[in-house]
Design a protein around this motif. Sequence first.
Motif, short mmCIF file in Angstrom:
data_model
loop_
_atom_site.label_atom_id
_atom_site.label_comp_id
_atom_site.label_asym_id
_atom_site.label_seq_id
_atom_site.Cartn_x
_atom_site.Cartn_y
_atom_site.Cartn_z
N LEU A 177 0.70 -1.04 -0.10
CA LEU A 177 -0.07 -0.11 0.16
C LEU A 177 0.90 1.24 0.02
O LEU A 177 0.72 2.16 -0.79
CB LEU A 177 -0.84 -0.05 1.16
CG LEU A 177 -1.59 1.04 1.32
CD1 LEU A 177 -2.76 1.52 0.26
CD2 LEU A 177 -2.52 1.13 2.93
N PHE A 178 1.88 1.30 0.85
CA PHE A 178 2.64 2.77 1.08
C PHE A 178 3.86 2.70 0.13
O PHE A 178 4.45 3.68 -0.12
CB PHE A 178 3.25 2.69 2.51
CG PHE A 178 1.86 2.79 3.58
CD1 PHE A 178 1.21 4.01 3.41
CD2 PHE A 178 1.82 1.86 4.64
CE1 PHE A 178 0.19 4.12 4.31
CE2 PHE A 178 0.62 2.07 5.44
CZ PHE A 178 -0.14 3.21 5.46
N GLY A 179 4.13 1.21 -0.12
CA GLY A 179 5.46 1.44 -1.29
C GLY A 179 6.67 1.68 -0.51
O GLY A 179 7.73 1.88 -1.14
N VAL A 180 6.75 1.25 0.76
CA VAL A 180 7.98 1.28 1.42
C VAL A 180 8.22 0.36 2.43
O VAL A 180 7.09 -0.60 2.51
CB VAL A 180 8.14 2.74 2.29
CG1 VAL A 180 8.04 3.97 1.39
CG2 VAL A 180 6.82 2.81 3.28
N GLU A 181 9.28 -0.07 2.80
CA GLU A 181 9.67 -1.28 3.52
C GLU A 181 9.52 -1.04 5.21
O GLU A 181 8.74 -1.96 5.98
CB GLU A 181 11.28 -1.79 3.52
CG GLU A 181 11.50 -2.22 2.04
CD GLU A 181 10.51 -3.62 1.78
OE1 GLU A 181 10.70 -4.45 2.86
OE2 GLU A 181 10.25 -3.65 0.93
N THR A 182 9.63 0.29 5.65
CA THR A 182 9.19 0.41 7.00
C THR A 182 8.80 2.12 6.82
O THR A 182 8.88 2.82 5.69
CB THR A 182 10.24 0.54 7.91
OG1 THR A 182 11.34 1.69 7.52
CG2 THR A 182 11.02 -0.77 8.03
N LEU A 183 7.89 2.56 7.93
CA LEU A 183 7.18 3.78 7.90
C LEU A 183 7.21 4.41 9.50
O LEU A 183 7.22 3.85 10.26
CB LEU A 183 5.69 3.59 7.71
CG LEU A 183 4.84 4.57 7.43
CD1 LEU A 183 4.99 5.10 6.16
CD2 LEU A 183 3.36 4.15 7.62
N ASN A 184 7.45 6.00 9.12
CA ASN A 184 7.67 6.67 10.32
C ASN A 184 6.38 7.27 10.52
O ASN A 184 6.05 8.13 9.34
CB ASN A 184 9.05 7.44 10.37
CG ASN A 184 9.85 6.61 10.82
OD1 ASN A 184 10.07 5.58 10.96
ND2 ASN A 184 11.37 7.43 11.34
N ILE A 185 5.83 7.28 11.61
CA ILE A 185 4.48 8.11 11.66
C ILE A 185 4.43 8.79 13.38
O ILE A 185 5.14 8.41 14.29
CB ILE A 185 3.31 7.22 11.74
CG1 ILE A 185 1.99 8.06 11.71
CG2 ILE A 185 3.11 6.14 12.67
CD1 ILE A 185 0.65 7.30 11.27
N GLN A 186 4.06 9.95 13.24
CA GLN A 186 3.97 10.64 14.67
C GLN A 186 2.86 10.00 15.44
O GLN A 186 1.73 9.59 14.95
CB GLN A 186 3.50 12.11 14.43
CG GLN A 186 4.58 12.98 13.65
CD GLN A 186 5.77 13.23 14.76
OE1 GLN A 186 5.71 12.94 15.53
NE2 GLN A 186 6.49 14.49 14.04
N GLU A 187 3.13 9.75 16.52
CA GLU A 187 2.24 9.04 17.64
C GLU A 187 1.74 10.10 18.72
O GLU A 187 2.40 10.62 19.25
CB GLU A 187 2.84 7.84 18.11
CG GLU A 187 3.13 6.74 16.98
CD GLU A 187 1.87 5.72 16.51
OE1 GLU A 187 0.75 6.04 17.03
OE2 GLU A 187 2.17 4.73 15.68
N MET A 188 0.50 9.62 19.49
CA MET A 188 0.18 10.45 20.72
C MET A 188 -1.01 9.62 21.37
O MET A 188 -2.16 10.09 20.91
CB MET A 188 -0.17 11.85 20.31
CG MET A 188 -0.55 12.72 21.32
SD MET A 188 1.15 12.88 22.35
CE MET A 188 2.18 13.76 21.42
N HIS A 189 -0.70 8.19 21.73
CA HIS A 189 -1.77 7.63 22.19
C HIS A 189 -1.32 6.72 23.31
O HIS A 189 -0.16 6.34 23.42
CB HIS A 189 -2.60 6.66 21.19
CG HIS A 189 -1.65 5.67 20.69
ND1 HIS A 189 -1.84 4.24 21.01
CD2 HIS A 189 -0.58 5.49 19.89
CE1 HIS A 189 -0.95 3.40 20.52
NE2 HIS A 189 -0.29 4.25 19.81
N ARG A 190 -2.21 6.42 24.20
CA ARG A 190 -1.96 5.26 25.35
C ARG A 190 -3.34 4.32 25.13
O ARG A 190 -3.35 3.19 26.08
CB ARG A 190 -1.90 5.85 26.60
CG ARG A 190 -2.88 6.60 27.33
CD ARG A 190 -2.49 7.29 28.60
NE ARG A 190 -3.58 8.39 28.92
CZ ARG A 190 -3.34 8.97 30.21
NH1 ARG A 190 -2.28 8.64 31.08
NH2 ARG A 190 -4.44 9.84 30.31
#
Length: 261
Positions: A145-158
């Motif tokens: 789907l993303f066309g990459v091997e790994t993905l960095n995303i901003q997180e803010m959850h518990r």
Amino acid sequence: MPTIRLALFICDTPIPAVVAQDGDYTTIFDELLRNSLPKEQSSSTYEMDSFDVRNKMEYPEDIDRYHAIVYTGSAASAYENLDWINKLVDYTAYVVKEKAHIKLIGICFGHQIISRALGEECVPNGGKWEIGPTTLQLTDVGKELFGVETLNIQEMHRDHIPNVPAFCHLLGSTSVCKNQGFIRYAPNAPASEHALTDIQIFTVQGHPEFTERIVSVVVDARAETGVVDSEMAADARRRANWQNDGVGVIAKAIWKILGVS
């Protein structure tokens, strides 16, 4: 191409310090979408109407006018027994069942609401936070789907959704949160050889709309009030300049799901 019409379901208001710098969620999501549009497209490719589903419990009079619903994040917990949350879950379940031609794009809290509408449970993650840019280990579906091997995303959850809903495909995981998002194909999609436009539901636990500046402001505010401890805040600040794939990868995938490429 025809104009893409989006309904933005506003599930909260950013903290005042974020609003002062970057605006409300309508502005923040419009920035994400405009910055990720393919170069040959223009902002006239889409129209976005905002609906305050939290404070006003307002919904579109005619949902069929829209190609997709985008759900924002929220400081609320998706498992809370509140009228506005219960209505949002019920409305989402209705759209999933009766309006399969309308795509659902769930971000963080939105990911959790859609999961609840699909029959899964949202629960606290044992007090474990994910904050700041975080690397996801993608599944084969996520990589395609993303066309990459790994993905960095901003997180803010518990809070998290422990299980992937039935008929959905996991996109990626971390050691803290297994379910970092999923897709579900439309009921009328081909059994194989799917196109991205066959996707009915797309969710991510993280925040593709968050920039380093937004996250830094939120981290400072939550550290000051003790919501996150000093060690977690320091670790998030250490990673502040890590790559953020919100615009360049995730939002571009959303546009492809919407048929814009």
